[in-house]
Motif scaffolding. Structure first.
Motif, short mmCIF file in Angstrom:
data_model
loop_
_atom_site.label_atom_id
_atom_site.label_comp_id
_atom_site.label_asym_id
_atom_site.label_seq_id
_atom_site.Cartn_x
_atom_site.Cartn_y
_atom_site.Cartn_z
N SER A 11 0.84 -1.20 0.00
CA SER A 11 0.00 0.00 0.00
C SER A 11 0.87 1.25 0.00
O SER A 11 1.94 1.28 0.63
N THR A 12 0.42 2.30 -0.71
CA THR A 12 1.20 3.54 -0.78
C THR A 12 0.30 4.73 -1.03
O THR A 12 -0.82 4.60 -1.51
N ARG A 74 -7.80 3.78 1.75
CA ARG A 74 -6.80 2.71 1.66
C ARG A 74 -7.44 1.32 1.62
O ARG A 74 -7.00 0.45 0.85
N THR A 93 1.94 -5.74 2.87
CA THR A 93 2.94 -4.90 3.50
C THR A 93 2.67 -3.46 3.10
O THR A 93 1.73 -3.18 2.36
N ASP A 94 3.49 -2.54 3.62
CA ASP A 94 3.28 -1.12 3.36
C ASP A 94 4.43 -0.52 2.58
O ASP A 94 5.55 -1.05 2.59
N ASN A 184 -0.98 -5.01 8.69
CA ASN A 184 -0.84 -4.83 7.24
C ASN A 184 0.59 -4.62 6.79
O ASN A 184 0.91 -4.79 5.63
N CYS A 185 1.49 -4.27 7.72
CA CYS A 185 2.88 -4.09 7.33
C CYS A 185 3.58 -5.43 7.10
O CYS A 185 4.60 -5.48 6.41
N TYR A 206 -7.81 5.10 9.37
CA TYR A 206 -6.54 4.70 9.98
C TYR A 206 -6.75 4.24 11.42
O TYR A 206 -7.50 4.86 12.17
N HIS A 235 10.69 -0.52 9.29
CA HIS A 235 9.63 0.47 9.13
C HIS A 235 10.24 1.87 9.13
O HIS A 235 10.80 2.33 10.12
#
Length: 284
Positions: A11-12, A74, A93-94, A184-185, A206, A235
């Motif tokens: 995700s970005t 998101r 992942t992020d 999610n990371c 969020y 991270h």
């Protein structure tokens, strides 16, 4: 599960400097049987340009799933990415998490029917985050605690995650008091299970939407498996302007209902009545 085909969803949102480092990390994986899907919550065209610049020399296929920026959506773009995933197993992942070279192979190794995998991350300061270069990622210098300490401070918990070997990591994943939640990371699950629960709840902002998804997987009968000390990612630091008390309170209420009512399939997920296609897939 060396033959397991994996879709890695990243995700970005308007964060090319960090996304570049993350894509460099996935360029260096020892595992080969995977694709990369960038789930983009409405970034400017410079993000597409960055992704396109990687395509020619990238070792695996890259897809770019994008929709228009209409505020924080998101979960919606992640649901679209789930639909577009080519493979049966999905690693989430992020765009601010650099994977170690064995990251995808670790998820493949411990993937098992009836389970989802729960990993964590090593949080870095802004100074250390900025210092990391493509060469540092390729050479794995940035995963060396001593190298990181030369850049800036490193917390004791982060130092431990980066220092332990396979045997110690296996023990720590058993004895850690941290719960095996969906993060999610660094989490992964079977696509068919994600479809059964209708993906992410798109009402959530969020603060906990990934954990709520994991709670519905558990309600479905899927068990969490801890790989917090085995699957390592860094991270990178960043501001969180989208974090509000209102969104956190709303999310907590949704999660409470998920637990109390034993909710499995959200009615605000992948499939919604009257839904229109509003996203673009860039694959070339």
């Amino acid at each position: 599960m060396d033959s397991l085909s994996i879709s890695v969803i990243i995700s970005t949102y308007n964060s090319e400097d960090w996304l570049r480092k993350v894509l460099d990390g996935y360029k260096c994986q020892v595992y080969e049987n995977y694709e990369v899907i960038v789930a983009d919550d409405g970034s400017k065209g410079t993000t597409k340009d960055l992704i396109d610049s990687y395509r020619e020399s990238y070792p695996v296929n890259i897809k770019h799933i994008w929709h228009e920026d209409k505020g924080y959506r998101r979960q919606r773009i992640l649901n679209k990415a789930i639909l577009e995933a080519s493979h049966d197993y999905i690693l989430f992942t992020d765009g601010d998490c650099i994977p170690r070279k064995d990251f995808v192979s670790t998820h493949a190794k411990f993937a098992e029917k009836g389970y989802f995998l729960s990993g964590g991350y090593c949080k870095l300061s802004m100074k250390a985050s900025t210092a990391i270069t493509a060469n540092d990622i390729e050479n794995e210098d940035c995963f060396d605690p001593q190298w990181l300490k030369k850049q800036d401070r490193l917390g004791s918990k982060q130092n431990l995650k980066l220092s332990v070997g396979d045997k110690a990591a296996a023990i720590l994943d058993v004895v850690t008091p941290t719960g095996a939640t969906f993060n999610n990371c660094n989490s992964s699950a079977w696509k068919e299970d994600l479809i059964k629960i209708n993906g992410y709840d798109e009402r959530m902002q969020y603060g906990g939407p990934d954990r709520e998804l994991g709670e519905r997987l558990v309600n479905l009968g899927i068990k969490p498996k801890q790989i917090r000390y085995k699957a390592i990612c860094l991270h990178l630091d960043h501001p969180r302007g989208y974090k509000t008390k209102e969104s956190l309170d709303r999310n907590l209420a949704i999660r409470k209902n998920t637990k109390d009512a034993n909710v499995i399939e959200t009615s605000h997920g992948i499939t919604q009545q009257g839904e229109a296609t509003d996203y673009i897939v860039n694959i070339k």
